[in-house]
Design a protein around this motif. Structure first.
Motif: not given
Length: 142
Positions: A36-39, A44-47, A97-103
């Protein structure tokens, strides 16, 4: 996301495969590890682990407080609470909506190749949105 990812930082970082279609098709579950994108910084992308979805109730660590996840939001946490900037320590509920993918998989190093497990840590999710919050027995753990 230690210890799930990068359990031994001295040996390098895990390379993961994130499934972006799952998010577009709303196929994600509590316990999944998400990208997800950092709020705080959209560059910055976060896991993090997806712990709760809208309507769920979670416990706030170190207190007797509960948080109800508002519509359009979710609760994300790292697996190492002492060193993780996440919903519990910093952000609170974040927009889904900040979530961009599922690991889904660890691809590197070869010794760690495989599927990433999905689970909800015990005692963190108090009530799922489909449970009734009318029974006081839900609060017995406090």
């Amino acid at each position: 996301m230690q210890p799930t990812l990068n359990p031994e930082p001295a040996t390098g970082h895990d390379l993961v495969l994130a499934d972006k279609w799952s998010i577009k098709l709303y196929r994600y579950n509590r316990g999944d590890i998400v990208l997800l994108r950092s709020p705080e910084d959209p560059n910055m992308m976060l896991i993090k682990r997806l712990l709760a979805l809208e309507g769920d109730w979670v416990t706030i660590p170190g207190s007797l407080e509960l948080a109800k996840i508002p519509k359009g939001h979710c609760w994300v946490e790292g697996d190492n609470p002492e060193f993780s900037a996440d919903s519990r320590s910093r952000f609170g509920p974040v927009p889904i909506a900040l979530i961009e993918g599922r690991v889904r998989y660890i691809l590197w190093p070869p010794s760690r190749v495989g599927r990433v497990a999905s689970h909800v840590p015990a005692g963190r999710l108090l009530v799922k949105n489909d449970d009734a919050l009318t029974d006081s027995s839900h609060f017995g753990a406090f």
